[in-house]
Design an enzyme around this catalytic site. Sequence first.
Site, PDB file in Angstrom:
ATOM      1  CG  HIS A   1      -6.635   1.304   0.464  1.00 60.94           C
ATOM      2  ND1 HIS A   1      -5.533   1.955  -0.068  1.00 60.94           N
ATOM      3  CD2 HIS A   1      -6.135   0.273   1.203  1.00 60.94           C
ATOM      4  CE1 HIS A   1      -4.434   1.319   0.333  1.00 60.94           C
ATOM      5  NE2 HIS A   1      -4.767   0.294   1.092  1.00 60.94           N
TER       6      HIS A   1
ATOM      7  CB  CYS B   1       0.201   1.299   7.580  1.00 61.32           C
ATOM      8  SG  CYS B   1      -1.553   1.296   7.195  1.00 61.32           S
TER       9      CYS B   1
ATOM     10  CB  CYS C   1      -0.947  -0.003   1.190  1.00 64.93           C
ATOM     11  SG  CYS C   1      -1.936  -1.505   1.211  1.00 64.93           S
TER      12      CYS C   1
END
Lengths: 287, 422
Positions: free
Chosen positions: B377, B408, B89
């Site tokens: 996301h 994160c 990510c």
Amino acid sequence: MAVEVLSEAPGMGAAFARAMVPARARGARLPEDPVRLEGYRQDAARLADYARVCGFPLRDTVPPTWLHVLTFPLHVHLLGDRRSSVRLVGAVHVSNSMTLRRPVSVREELAIEVAARGLRPHQRGALLDLVGTIRVAGETVWEGVSTYLASGMEVPGEPVELPREPFTAVVPHARWRLPAGLGRDYRRVSGDPNPIHTSRLAARAFGFPRPIIHGMWTHARALAALDGRLPEAYRTDVAFTKPVLLPGSVGFHAALADGVHSVAVTSRDGAKPHLLMSVSSTERARA
Amino acid sequence: MHHTAVVVGGNRTPFAKVGGPLAEASNQDLLIAALDGLIARHGLAGARMGEVAGGAVLKHPRDFNLTREAVLGTSLAPDTPACDLQQACGTGLEATVYIANKIRLGQIDAGIAAGVDSASNAPVTVSEPLRRILARASRARSAAERIKVLARIRPSHLAPLAPGVAEPRTGLSMGEHQALTTERWGVTREEQDRIAADSHRSLAAAWDRGFFDDLVTPYLGVTRDAILRPDTTVEKLATLRPAFGGPEGSMTAGNSTALSDGAAAVLLASEDWAREHHLPILAKVVDAEVASVDHPGGDDLLLGPVAATGRLLARQGLGIADMDLVEIHEAFASTVAATRKAWADPEHCAALGLDGPIGTIPDDRLNVTGSSLAAGHPFAATGARIVPTLAKLLHERGPGSRGLISICAAGGQGVVAILEGM
């Protein structure tokens, strides 16, 4: 002249069956009236499938060959009409021209019109044009001319010579491998059920050892290869010079000179052309 | 030679939920769509960029050159090089750092950082035993040998495998890991639902005031982030059942990010290049830091950015109070809450080797235009969503305003960066 307005896209099954029945008459006749489909909403999922099969990225704006596909049911409708003695069966798509006047979004509602025009004699039969126009809110956004040769049909007059596209052998700089199932894939996204593209038996009946890919797939794939290099509005002309057998490999060659993309889809070695295409911006085309 | 790397602008597709209105678009389609909009907005058609760096987390092996292939599908000059880069990510932000560093070193004048993910088109693979058998069969020297090898295939080998969602070394999904963190840091259900509701409210307000008009280009009929629910409230969120942490858990589908489809891209350039080309200069990329935690040893999987934040601030001689705006990626609402608790915890920060706690920030500096809970996301795209958003916010605040991005990532990693408004 009256326009026949359809409320929905004609179903391909019955119309196609009629269009496939050989005509008894030898004299070529065509319906005079254009046929029109209004308020046509494009199917984004089918566009996605079409884009995958032809090699286009899925964009908000659609390829001009997709717009051609949307006119195809009207081609079948016109040539399945009882006033038409020309049948789709035996009619060979010899060349095609399209002008994309501006980018067309998949969300735009289209008015699609096709007329049969320009019946003229040819040494091997009769030539005719299916002239398509697509409008958005009255604005013409796309025009297309599909020229077919109706073998064995007769039209009075002196036969016209189709200009032979000049071709010199090229060294292909790409190779496309066309799988055996490509005809079925393109049938699904184009709605063209002609078995010559999917069945070995049908292909043999028309003198081909194996099924052949739709010319408009080859055209679309060639345009997709130029993706990112084309202007917002352009004209593209193709000549279908030799069918491509499935499965098979073909060569691809493109060159840009004076703002005109010249493309050849050839035999693997580049010696013989299957399709010749040119693309130029409409600014140039108008000049 | 040292140059200032600036954020010129950004563009992304609207984000949508897995299986939603963008489900037909592949990673390459989405990435092209994001790049197309960026190119159109900044007049880059025909331009050769120094480099385009991008990536996807859920990537099919045939897409090994995803970013380069996407570049070739755009109107950028075909001789624009590209590389695929992937840090879970953190991809979009790490790609930004990569391009910015090349600009700062004078290796390139301008480049694009990007990220994309299509959860709807996650690659499905064959089982490991089947893969081994097929590989051996392809090496077989005769038909007989090939048949002998293929005869070892068992029905149990044939089930396709969806991409793994579990951390390979712990067997726990990201949500399960975060549930442990939620418990350890005492993050309540109310805190989480409040963060989620604020995210939706802030993102909706930003859309309403036209903030995203020059950051997002509609795609396939989607004009706004399709996950966004402007009317959601803490009360509505409180009715949802727990998704992680067992029946008593506090993490729900409402306060966890949805699997998403989308792509985002950032245009970066040297300050000189941007000026020469009369392009906007929103913010400069000041510095960045990456860190990891020992999650197989029991550390909090998604608190990797804490050490990175502490080290980055120390290197720059800055405190968290110097940050006018802070973007903490909302992997889960609980990640944001736990990150803030960890920042303020002297023991935790000391254990990370930091000189004291990082400190606290007021709520009104955090994720002021919403974040991943409301926007969605698409893993690799998130960093490239946040960078232009923060750069524009800092530009609005004026030169010298500072912002921190904290993201994160799987594998216990964290990527953080500081931008400064220009």
